[in-house]
Design an enzyme around this catalytic site. Structure first.
Site, short mmCIF file in Angstrom:
data_model
loop_
_atom_site.label_atom_id
_atom_site.label_comp_id
_atom_site.label_asym_id
_atom_site.label_seq_id
_atom_site.Cartn_x
_atom_site.Cartn_y
_atom_site.Cartn_z
N CYS A 1 5.02 -5.46 15.82
CA CYS A 1 4.41 -4.49 16.75
C CYS A 1 2.95 -4.88 16.98
O CYS A 1 2.22 -5.15 16.03
CB CYS A 1 4.51 -3.07 16.19
SG CYS A 1 6.20 -2.51 15.93
N GLU B 1 0.80 -1.23 0.00
CA GLU B 1 0.00 0.00 0.00
C GLU B 1 0.83 1.27 0.00
O GLU B 1 1.96 1.30 0.48
CB GLU B 1 -0.83 0.05 1.28
CG GLU B 1 -1.78 -1.09 1.42
CD GLU B 1 -2.58 -1.00 2.71
OE1 GLU B 1 -3.17 -2.00 3.08
OE2 GLU B 1 -2.60 0.07 3.33
N CYS C 1 5.75 -7.50 7.36
CA CYS C 1 6.78 -6.93 8.23
C CYS C 1 7.17 -7.98 9.26
O CYS C 1 6.38 -8.81 9.64
CB CYS C 1 6.21 -5.70 8.95
SG CYS C 1 7.43 -4.79 9.92
N CYS D 1 3.25 8.23 1.19
CA CYS D 1 3.73 7.28 2.19
C CYS D 1 3.98 5.97 1.47
O CYS D 1 3.08 5.38 0.88
CB CYS D 1 2.64 7.15 3.27
SG CYS D 1 3.03 5.93 4.51
N CYS E 1 -0.13 -3.00 15.19
CA CYS E 1 0.01 -2.63 13.78
C CYS E 1 -0.58 -3.69 12.86
O CYS E 1 -0.32 -4.89 13.02
CB CYS E 1 1.49 -2.43 13.47
SG CYS E 1 1.81 -2.03 11.75
N1 SAH Z 1 8.43 0.12 10.44
C1 SAH Z 1 8.58 1.54 10.45
C2 SAH Z 1 7.74 2.27 9.43
C3 SAH Z 1 6.32 1.82 9.20
S1 SAH Z 1 5.08 2.20 10.37
C4 SAH Z 1 8.34 2.07 11.84
O1 SAH Z 1 7.98 1.30 12.71
O2 SAH Z 1 8.57 3.25 12.07
C5 SAH Z 1 4.81 3.93 10.34
C6 SAH Z 1 4.32 4.45 11.69
O3 SAH Z 1 2.95 4.07 11.94
C7 SAH Z 1 5.11 3.92 12.87
O4 SAH Z 1 5.36 4.96 13.78
C8 SAH Z 1 4.16 2.89 13.46
O5 SAH Z 1 4.46 2.59 14.78
C9 SAH Z 1 2.84 3.58 13.25
N2 SAH Z 1 1.66 2.74 13.36
C10 SAH Z 1 1.52 1.42 13.12
N3 SAH Z 1 0.26 1.01 13.34
C11 SAH Z 1 -0.43 2.11 13.70
C12 SAH Z 1 -1.77 2.34 14.05
N4 SAH Z 1 -2.65 1.35 14.07
N5 SAH Z 1 -2.12 3.60 14.39
C13 SAH Z 1 -1.22 4.62 14.35
N6 SAH Z 1 0.05 4.46 14.02
C14 SAH Z 1 0.47 3.22 13.71
#
Ligand code: SAH
Length: 359
Positions: A122, A98, A118, A111, A125
């Site tokens: 996390c 995406e 991944c 973006c 996520c």
């Molecule tokens: N892997 C990288 C980049 C991708 S995620 C990283 O972790 O930075 C981009 C951002 O979105 C990160 O800060 C991540 O923690 C955040 N993110 C992931 N899921 C989310 C959600 N459900 N709501 C808000 N931010 C989220």
């Protein structure tokens, strides 16, 4: 078949020589690719015979948009891409990933995803849920920019690598992508218009400070105790938060640039007064900026976002303590903000090599 999008001018010159052409043809091809050509026939300053030869031995590559959702209130478009070539001969569908096209006062930003799935795992996520499939190539990342411009009819002047995937788990391809964007014969994008976001892979943060001192760095912080951060971000078990903050300090010192800390506010998890006080203690005095965003709810994870009111309160408290903080504008709220959601909804049972919880 050689895939051309993602190659540097030098690599394309070499390729031209390999197929018996003058090296300058490589540069011409590079310019066409950077402009978003999707067929060799568009490359009108190449002789017809060369275009025919290219059709025989090469493909452009990149990706195609297969679904676009628009939030009409702010012009945000969420785009589902499919790797070039579509389904393979056995009928296995191409990988999907995406991007999100966003409009800001300073211009349009995309973006970009760096991986399909991944490995970071996390807990909040959507991208982590389906596990890891593969790294995207530099051409597939550049393809997202070109294809987003094609489907929106607008120019992309900034990129943030905050889509699916962990860019520092795919460092070389991400580095090649950034260099291609910057190339003056190609898109000539300023380093300062690029941002890379990491969950905190410390050795790569240090390497990035050396390799790309002018590209913006964002670090996904989300919690400041080791126990708390490890419970939502497994990466913290390998790279603990104290060392991460030290790397961020070193980065700021080396580059003289402000680090952005991403902090997704999760109700009852990291939005309490004590969490804010800890942030003030540990980030005070650092050249940084805190970007607060109420978590986008992802059903399967069980976490919910804090209210925008609470987010504003926290930003104010941080500001009063001398830590620059903003509440991120919530773009695309009509169309399912959180990364990985569009793909997840569309996905059936795709093959998946590894499950989340990578490190
Ligand atoms: N892997 C990288 C980049 C991708 S995620 C990283 O972790 O930075 C981009 C951002 O979105 C990160 O800060 C991540 O923690 C955040 N993110 C992931 N899921 C989310 C959600 N459900 N709501 C808000 N931010 C989220």
């Amino acid at each position: 078949m050689k895939i051309l999008l993602g190659m540097t001018i030098e690599e394309l010159k070499q390729f031209a020589a390999e197929i018996g052409e003058k090296p300058f043809r490589g540069k011409q091809i590079f310019v066409w690719l950077s402009r978003g050509a999707v067929s060799f026939d568009e490359m009108t300053d190449l002789p017809k015979s060369l275009r025919e030869k290219l059709k025989e031995c090469a493909q452009i590559g990149g990706c195609r948009a297969v679904q676009v959702q628009e939030d009409t209130s702010d012009g945000t478009r969420k785009i589902l891409f499919e790797a070039a070539g579509g389904a393979d001969e056995a009928g296995v569908p191409a990988d999907t990933f995406e991007g999100v096209f966003m409009k800001y006062s300073y211009g349009n930003s995309l973006c970009v995803s760096s991986q399909v799935g991944c490995r970071m795992g996390c807990r909040f996520c959507a991208s982590a849920l389906g596990g890891f499939v593969r790294n995207l190539t530099a051409g597939e990342m550049l393809g997202q920019v070109l294809e987003a411009e094609r489907v929106t009819g607008e120019k992309v002047g900034h990129i943030v690598i905050m889509g699916m995937g962990e860019p520092f788990d795919n460092y070389e391809n991400v580095a090649q992508f950034l260099r291609l964007l910057h190339d003056e014969n190609g898109r000539n994008m300023s380093w300062r218009n690029m941002t890379v976001s990491t969950s905190g892979i410390i050795p790569k943060i240090r390497q990035f400070a050396e390799d790309f001192p002018q590209v913006n760095l964002a670090i996904s912080l989300h919690r400041l105790t080791d126990e708390g951060r490890s419970s939502i971000m497994p990466v913290n078990r390998k790279y603990p938060v104290g060392q991460l903050l030290e790397a961020a300090r070193d980065y700021a010192e080396r580059t003289h640039r402000r680090v952005t800390f991403e902090y997704a506010l999760i109700e009852g998890e990291n939005d309490k007064d004590e969490d804010v006080q800890l942030m003030i203690r540990r980030l005070g005095g650092m050249l940084c900026h805190v970007n607060l965003i109420p978590l986008n709810k992802v059903e399967e994870t069980g976490y919910s976002g804090s209210s925008r009111k609470r987010a504003r309160e926290i930003a104010e408290t941080l500001e009063k303590s001398g830590i620059p903080a903003t509440v991120r504008r919530q773009l695309g709220s009509e169309i399912d903000g959180a990364c990985g959601q569009l793909r997840r909804r569309q996905q059936t049972n795709r093959p998946c090599l590894k499950n989340a919880d990578g490190l």
